[in-house]
Scaffold this motif. Structure first.
Motif, mmCIF file in Angstrom:
data_model
loop_
_atom_site.group_PDB
_atom_site.id
_atom_site.type_symbol
_atom_site.label_atom_id
_atom_site.label_comp_id
_atom_site.label_asym_id
_atom_site.label_seq_id
_atom_site.Cartn_x
_atom_site.Cartn_y
_atom_site.Cartn_z
ATOM 1 N N MET A 103 -18.365 13.190 -1.215
ATOM 2 C CA MET A 103 -17.156 14.009 -1.336
ATOM 3 C C MET A 103 -16.411 14.049 -0.001
ATOM 4 O O MET A 103 -15.179 13.901 0.048
ATOM 5 N N ILE A 104 -17.167 14.231 1.104
ATOM 6 C CA ILE A 104 -16.504 14.279 2.415
ATOM 7 C C ILE A 104 -15.890 12.920 2.738
ATOM 8 O O ILE A 104 -14.834 12.833 3.381
ATOM 9 N N ASN A 105 -16.541 11.854 2.252
ATOM 10 C CA ASN A 105 -16.000 10.509 2.425
ATOM 11 C C ASN A 105 -14.597 10.414 1.823
ATOM 12 O O ASN A 105 -13.675 9.875 2.442
ATOM 13 N N GLY A 106 -14.440 10.978 0.634
ATOM 14 C CA GLY A 106 -13.127 10.984 0.010
ATOM 15 C C GLY A 106 -12.116 11.764 0.830
ATOM 16 O O GLY A 106 -10.958 11.360 0.969
ATOM 17 N N VAL A 107 -12.567 12.895 1.397
ATOM 18 C CA VAL A 107 -11.656 13.696 2.221
ATOM 19 C C VAL A 107 -11.178 12.891 3.430
ATOM 20 O O VAL A 107 -10.007 12.962 3.824
ATOM 21 N N THR A 108 -12.094 12.093 4.020
ATOM 22 C CA THR A 108 -11.702 11.249 5.159
ATOM 23 C C THR A 108 -10.554 10.327 4.772
ATOM 24 O O THR A 108 -9.550 10.217 5.490
ATOM 25 N N VAL A 109 -10.706 9.645 3.621
ATOM 26 C CA VAL A 109 -9.663 8.714 3.176
ATOM 27 C C VAL A 109 -8.346 9.454 2.991
ATOM 28 O O VAL A 109 -7.283 9.001 3.441
ATOM 29 N N ALA A 110 -8.400 10.624 2.339
ATOM 30 C CA ALA A 110 -7.171 11.361 2.066
ATOM 31 C C ALA A 110 -6.494 11.783 3.364
ATOM 32 O O ALA A 110 -5.273 11.629 3.513
ATOM 33 N N ALA A 111 -7.275 12.298 4.325
ATOM 34 C CA ALA A 111 -6.679 12.756 5.581
ATOM 35 C C ALA A 111 -6.037 11.596 6.339
ATOM 36 O O ALA A 111 -4.917 11.710 6.841
ATOM 37 N N ALA A 112 -6.751 10.446 6.384
ATOM 38 C CA ALA A 112 -6.199 9.295 7.104
ATOM 39 C C ALA A 112 -4.917 8.812 6.436
ATOM 40 O O ALA A 112 -3.923 8.495 7.110
ATOM 41 N N ALA A 113 -4.904 8.775 5.095
ATOM 42 C CA ALA A 113 -3.711 8.290 4.400
ATOM 43 C C ALA A 113 -2.558 9.246 4.576
ATOM 44 O O ALA A 113 -1.413 8.815 4.774
ATOM 45 N N LEU A 114 -2.846 10.551 4.547
ATOM 46 C CA LEU A 114 -1.746 11.514 4.738
ATOM 47 C C LEU A 114 -1.156 11.376 6.134
ATOM 48 O O LEU A 114 0.055 11.462 6.323
ATOM 49 N N TRP A 115 -2.035 11.139 7.125
ATOM 50 C CA TRP A 115 -1.513 10.919 8.482
ATOM 51 C C TRP A 115 -0.598 9.698 8.517
ATOM 52 O O TRP A 115 0.518 9.740 9.027
ATOM 53 N N TRP A 116 -1.059 8.585 7.954
ATOM 54 C CA TRP A 116 -0.334 7.316 8.097
ATOM 55 C C TRP A 116 0.977 7.330 7.323
ATOM 56 O O TRP A 116 1.991 6.834 7.802
ATOM 57 N N PHE A 117 0.953 7.919 6.118
ATOM 58 C CA PHE A 117 2.136 7.807 5.272
ATOM 59 C C PHE A 117 3.105 8.966 5.434
ATOM 60 O O PHE A 117 4.237 8.873 4.970
ATOM 61 N N LEU A 118 2.682 10.079 6.026
ATOM 62 C CA LEU A 118 3.597 11.218 6.113
ATOM 63 C C LEU A 118 4.025 11.512 7.543
ATOM 64 O O LEU A 118 5.210 11.610 7.810
ATOM 65 N N ALA A 119 3.092 11.680 8.451
ATOM 66 C CA ALA A 119 3.482 12.097 9.805
ATOM 67 C C ALA A 119 2.695 11.326 10.845
ATOM 68 O O ALA A 119 1.811 11.889 11.490
ATOM 69 N N PRO A 120 2.944 10.028 10.987
ATOM 70 C CA PRO A 120 2.128 9.256 11.932
ATOM 71 C C PRO A 120 2.427 9.553 13.393
ATOM 72 O O PRO A 120 1.653 9.157 14.260
ATOM 73 N N GLN A 121 3.549 10.246 13.650
ATOM 74 C CA GLN A 121 3.868 10.462 15.064
ATOM 75 C C GLN A 121 3.000 11.545 15.687
ATOM 76 O O GLN A 121 2.563 11.419 16.823
ATOM 77 N N MET A 123 0.844 -1.192 0.000
ATOM 78 C CA MET A 123 0.000 0.000 0.000
ATOM 79 C C MET A 123 0.878 1.240 0.000
ATOM 80 O O MET A 123 1.826 1.325 0.772
ATOM 81 N N THR A 124 0.565 2.178 -0.847
ATOM 82 C CA THR A 124 1.320 3.427 -0.893
ATOM 83 C C THR A 124 0.359 4.601 -0.798
ATOM 84 O O THR A 124 -0.853 4.449 -0.953
ATOM 85 N N LEU A 125 0.932 5.777 -0.558
ATOM 86 C CA LEU A 125 0.112 6.979 -0.434
ATOM 87 C C LEU A 125 -0.660 7.299 -1.716
ATOM 88 O O LEU A 125 -1.859 7.584 -1.656
ATOM 89 N N PRO A 126 -0.004 7.233 -2.917
ATOM 90 C CA PRO A 126 -0.779 7.546 -4.132
ATOM 91 C C PRO A 126 -1.992 6.643 -4.338
ATOM 92 O O PRO A 126 -3.021 7.119 -4.836
ATOM 93 N N MET A 127 -1.901 5.379 -3.930
ATOM 94 C CA MET A 127 -3.069 4.507 -4.083
ATOM 95 C C MET A 127 -4.256 5.054 -3.294
ATOM 96 O O MET A 127 -5.381 5.147 -3.798
#
Lengths: 173, 101
Positions: free
Chosen positions: B37-55, B1-5
């Motif tokens: 649309m907000i559903n998509g935003v949820t996915v994006a926010a969660a993925a950005l948290w996990w793949f960029l700054a999980p701490q 799994m990667t961020l772009p996916m």
């Protein structure tokens, strides 16, 4: 394994999202949207977000159950018995949304995303709880004020009697 | 799994929701599009948290705020739809054109 789960859930999420706007009946559309939310909750679980994933699933299933009632109230084409187009400006909206998708997809693929900083906490739920009770408490207080304002405003808007009408005023039933 | 996916999934959900919000006639179906649309935003926010700054917990808090926004949107939306129907008997977007310039 996780990739397979991701792809399956992503397919379900997008396919049921498309189904929301293609099925005949608005009640079916509601349940398609609920399925889409459940799949997104599954995606959050894949990211180790146990609490947020479960909250999404529970809240959205409840929300869609309520929504189904409103859908029945405002239904244009009950159970496909009265076939009609529920769309307007189909071509324009298709063009806009395809354009938006192309731009967003290009951004997500071609932007050089920074590398990951730090490791995920052992228990993300605990980290979230400590954040909203500590450094991010202002966010939660703002959200709670917004939710309270929403309750009051929704009641004021939806009630039959306006702000200046009396309960026994003759012109209203 | 990667961020772009994950971001591709979020973009797909957002675009499908945008199509619905723009093309549907019934006001309640427009709200379904907004929810998607907000559903998509949820996915994006969660993925950005996990793949960029999980701490930092910021990403998780953002997801929580987005979920709250989704609830608020639905509650206010239904209140407005009920008011619209009661005041001008309109349940379609084209029938509510009082503000058309």
């Amino acid at each position: 394994m996780a990739v397979v789960a991701f792809v399956v859930l992503a397919f379900v999420a997008v396919a049921s999202g498309v189904a929301v706007f293609t099925v005949d009946s608005m009640a079916r559309a509601t349940f398609a949207l609920a399925l889409s939310f459940v799949a997104v909750g599954g995606e959050l679980l894949l990211l180790d977000l146990g609490y947020l994933g479960v909250v999404t699933v529970l809240m959205m299933v409840m929300e869609m159950a309520l929504m189904a009632v409103f859908m029945v109230m405002f239904m244009m084409n009950p159970a496909g018995l009265m076939p009609m187009s529920m769309l307007h400006n189909r071509r324009g909206s298709l063009a806009v949304s395809v354009g938006v998708f192309v731009v967003l997809a290009a951004g997500s693929v071609f932007v050089p995303w920074p590398t990951r900083r730090g490791e995920p906490p052992a228990d993300p739920t605990r980290a979230l709880g400590e954040a909203i009770m500590g450094s991010k408490m202002l966010v939660m207080m703002a959200v709670s004020a917004v939710l309270f304002a929403t309750m009051v405003a929704a009641l004021v808007l939806a009630t039959a009697r306006g702000r200046y009408d009396r309960a026994d005023s003759p012109e209203r039933p | 799994m990667t961020l772009p996916m994950f971001l591709l999934l979020a973009s797909a959900l957002f675009s499908v929701g945008l199509y619905g919000a723009l093309s549907q006639q019934a006001v309640v179906m427009v709200m379904m599009g907004l929810e998607l649309m907000i559903n998509g935003v949820t996915v994006a926010a969660a993925a950005l948290w996990w793949f960029l700054a999980p701490q930092q917990p910021d990403g998780q808090v953002l997801v929580l705020v987005v979920i709250a926004a989704m609830t608020v949107e639905m509650a206010m939306g239904f209140a407005v739809v009920t008011l619209l129907f009661r005041s001008s008997d309109a349940d379609m977007t084209d029938m509510a054109g009082e503000l058309r310039g």
